[in-house]
Motif scaffolding. Structure first.
Motif, PDB file in Angstrom:
ATOM      1  N   ASP A  19      33.327  54.382  49.061  1.00 37.64           N
ATOM      2  CA  ASP A  19      32.968  56.199  49.252  1.00 37.64           C
ATOM      3  C   ASP A  19      31.490  56.367  47.702  1.00 37.64           C
ATOM      4  OD1 ASP A  19      34.983  56.811  50.515  1.00 37.64           O
ATOM      5  OD2 ASP A  19      36.220  57.732  48.944  1.00 37.64           O
ATOM      6  N   TRP A  20      31.546  55.838  47.069  1.00 38.20           N
ATOM      7  CA  TRP A  20      29.754  55.771  45.989  1.00 38.20           C
ATOM      8  C   TRP A  20      28.742  55.103  46.895  1.00 38.20           C
ATOM      9  CZ3 TRP A  20      28.742  51.171  42.364  1.00 38.20           C
ATOM     10  CH2 TRP A  20      27.916  51.505  41.468  1.00 38.20           C
ATOM     11  N   HIS A  42      27.647  56.539  52.069  1.00 39.68           N
ATOM     12  CA  HIS A  42      25.973  57.186  52.136  1.00 39.68           C
ATOM     13  C   HIS A  42      25.506  57.253  53.457  1.00 39.68           C
ATOM     14  CE1 HIS A  42      26.723  58.736  48.118  1.00 39.68           C
ATOM     15  NE2 HIS A  42      26.582  58.760  47.496  1.00 39.68           N
ATOM     16  N   PHE A  43      25.608  56.307  53.763  1.00 40.04           N
ATOM     17  CA  PHE A  43      24.514  55.722  55.232  1.00 40.04           C
ATOM     18  C   PHE A  43      25.389  54.634  56.266  1.00 40.04           C
ATOM     19  CE2 PHE A  43      24.453  51.838  51.964  1.00 40.04           C
ATOM     20  CZ  PHE A  43      24.661  51.233  52.250  1.00 40.04           C
ATOM     21  N   TYR A  44      27.007  54.813  55.967  1.00 40.93           N
ATOM     22  CA  TYR A  44      27.684  53.861  57.747  1.00 40.93           C
ATOM     23  C   TYR A  44      29.368  54.124  57.415  1.00 40.93           C
ATOM     24  CZ  TYR A  44      29.613  49.939  59.706  1.00 40.93           C
ATOM     25  OH  TYR A  44      29.965  49.660  60.674  1.00 40.93           O
ATOM     26  N   TRP A  45      29.644  54.365  56.331  1.00 42.66           N
ATOM     27  CA  TRP A  45      30.940  54.813  56.722  1.00 42.66           C
ATOM     28  C   TRP A  45      32.064  54.622  55.497  1.00 42.66           C
ATOM     29  CZ3 TRP A  45      33.965  50.423  54.845  1.00 42.66           C
ATOM     30  CH2 TRP A  45      35.621  49.929  54.534  1.00 42.66           C
ATOM     31  N   SER A  46      32.811  55.713  55.808  1.00 45.76           N
ATOM     32  CA  SER A  46      33.857  56.380  54.621  1.00 45.76           C
ATOM     33  C   SER A  46      35.249  56.307  54.713  1.00 45.76           C
ATOM     34  CB  SER A  46      32.890  57.855  54.132  1.00 45.76           C
ATOM     35  OG  SER A  46      33.938  58.654  53.156  1.00 45.76           O
ATOM     36  N   VAL A  57      22.368  59.906  42.431  1.00 47.26           N
ATOM     37  CA  VAL A  57      23.204  59.986  40.873  1.00 47.26           C
ATOM     38  C   VAL A  57      23.804  58.927  41.255  1.00 47.26           C
ATOM     39  CG1 VAL A  57      25.593  60.422  39.356  1.00 47.26           C
ATOM     40  CG2 VAL A  57      24.012  62.481  39.833  1.00 47.26           C
ATOM     41  N   ASP A  58      24.147  58.201  42.391  1.00 52.40           N
ATOM     42  CA  ASP A  58      24.997  57.299  42.600  1.00 52.40           C
ATOM     43  C   ASP A  58      23.771  55.800  42.804  1.00 52.40           C
ATOM     44  OD1 ASP A  58      27.733  58.123  42.723  1.00 52.40           O
ATOM     45  OD2 ASP A  58      27.085  58.385  45.052  1.00 52.40           O
ATOM     46  N   ALA A 100      23.408  42.411  39.885  1.00 47.56           N
ATOM     47  CA  ALA A 100      24.033  42.398  40.656  1.00 47.56           C
ATOM     48  C   ALA A 100      23.705  43.266  41.993  1.00 47.56           C
ATOM     49  CB  ALA A 100      25.132  41.501  39.887  1.00 47.56           C
ATOM     50  N   TRP A 101      23.765  44.606  41.440  1.00 43.05           N
ATOM     51  CA  TRP A 101      24.029  45.205  42.275  1.00 43.05           C
ATOM     52  C   TRP A 101      22.387  45.783  42.939  1.00 43.05           C
ATOM     53  CZ3 TRP A 101      27.485  49.138  38.992  1.00 43.05           C
ATOM     54  CH2 TRP A 101      29.124  48.566  38.883  1.00 43.05           C
ATOM     55  N   ALA A 102      21.613  45.088  42.436  1.00 47.94           N
ATOM     56  CA  ALA A 102      20.140  45.702  43.556  1.00 47.94           C
ATOM     57  C   ALA A 102      19.987  45.939  44.626  1.00 47.94           C
ATOM     58  CB  ALA A 102      19.495  44.131  42.853  1.00 47.94           C
ATOM     59  N   TYR A 103      20.877  44.823  45.616  1.00 41.22           N
ATOM     60  CA  TYR A 103      20.698  45.446  47.215  1.00 41.22           C
ATOM     61  C   TYR A 103      21.557  46.813  47.441  1.00 41.22           C
ATOM     62  CZ  TYR A 103      17.322  41.339  47.876  1.00 41.22           C
ATOM     63  OH  TYR A 103      16.824  40.476  48.074  1.00 41.22           O
ATOM     64  N   PRO A 104      22.655  47.398  46.802  1.00 40.26           N
ATOM     65  CA  PRO A 104      23.316  47.811  47.529  1.00 40.26           C
ATOM     66  C   PRO A 104      22.160  49.332  46.554  1.00 40.26           C
ATOM     67  CG  PRO A 104      24.503  46.748  46.179  1.00 40.26           C
ATOM     68  CD  PRO A 104      23.238  45.903  46.378  1.00 40.26           C
TER      69      PRO A 104
END
Length: 227
Positions: free
Chosen positions: A38-39, A43-47, A145-146, A155-159
């Motif tokens: 969800d976070w 936002h762009f593919y699938w919840s 915000v996310d 480690a979350w640079a690409y997300p």
């Protein structure tokens, strides 16, 4: 000569998305994956629903791409925790590099209402678009915000950059919805002029006119104008 790697299993993209969430080496529960989906990808593919996540986790575990264990805390009901295996890491890495990339499929329910505008009321269409803008504003603020939260962990640079893209998408969606509100008045003016020429009736195109338009489109596709 190195051995040929086995064929990737024919999994749906959602399976690979769940496996990809395990690829950060953290041991997580299905509940954790739901929150993270969800976070981030929501936002762009699938919840996903909880049931879908657990179904996918069972699927990838059965393929040897993940392992699980029940973790008990202070005698409370245990949580099943999942961790990616090396086979799972290799598979999701190969899928990301090698699998065909499906073209994005736009299914825009708001725009479908605009397409049916001649069956609707202009004021109602504008109300639908204003409601859509309010939704987009909420999503835009949430993803901002996310994305800032993701920036706290290298480690979350690409997300993070994916969420930044989603923020720009919502900003563009807002501008296009505002433009559509203005375009409704133009479309109504065009239809009003056509009705006057048709003696007040709705200007329904006949079969010959549809064939003429079809031929024009085919000619354009065969010899597109140069930019």
């Amino acid at each position: 000569m190195p051995p040929t790697p086995p064929e990737l299993p024919a999994l749906p993209p959602t399976s690979w998305a769940v496996l990809g969430m395990l690829a950060f080496n953290e041991e997580v529960s299905g509940y954790d994956i739901k929150k993270w989906a969800d976070w981030t990808v929501g936002h762009f593919y699938w919840s996903p629903s909880h049931s879908q996540i657990y179904s996918e986790l069972k699927r990838i575990e059965s393929l040897g791409f993940a392992t699980s264990q029940v973790q008990h805390d202070n005698g409370l009901r245990g949580r099943r925790m999942y961790r990616i295996t090396q086979a799972g890491r290799d598979a999701v890495s190969r899928w990301s590099r090698e699998a065909p990339v499906d073209p994005p499929m736009l299914k825009h329910s708001v725009l479908l209402r605009v397409w049916l505008g001649h069956m609707n009321d202009p004021d109602r269409l504008k109300e639908i678009l204003r409601d859509h803008i309010a939704y987009v504003d909420t999503m835009r603020q949430q993803v901002a915000v996310d994305a800032r939260g993701a920036s706290l962990e290298p480690a979350w640079a690409y997300p993070r950059i994916a969420m930044n893209w989603a923020q720009r998408y919502y900003e563009a969606e807002r501008e296009m919805a505002l433009q559509l509100i203005a375009d409704i008045d133009e479309a109504e003016g065009e239809l009003a002029a056509a009705r006057r020429q048709a003696g007040g009736a709705f200007p329904m195109p006949d079969a010959q006119r549809r064939r003429e338009v079809e031929q024009w489109v085919q000619a354009q596709e065969a010899d597109p104008p140069q930019a």
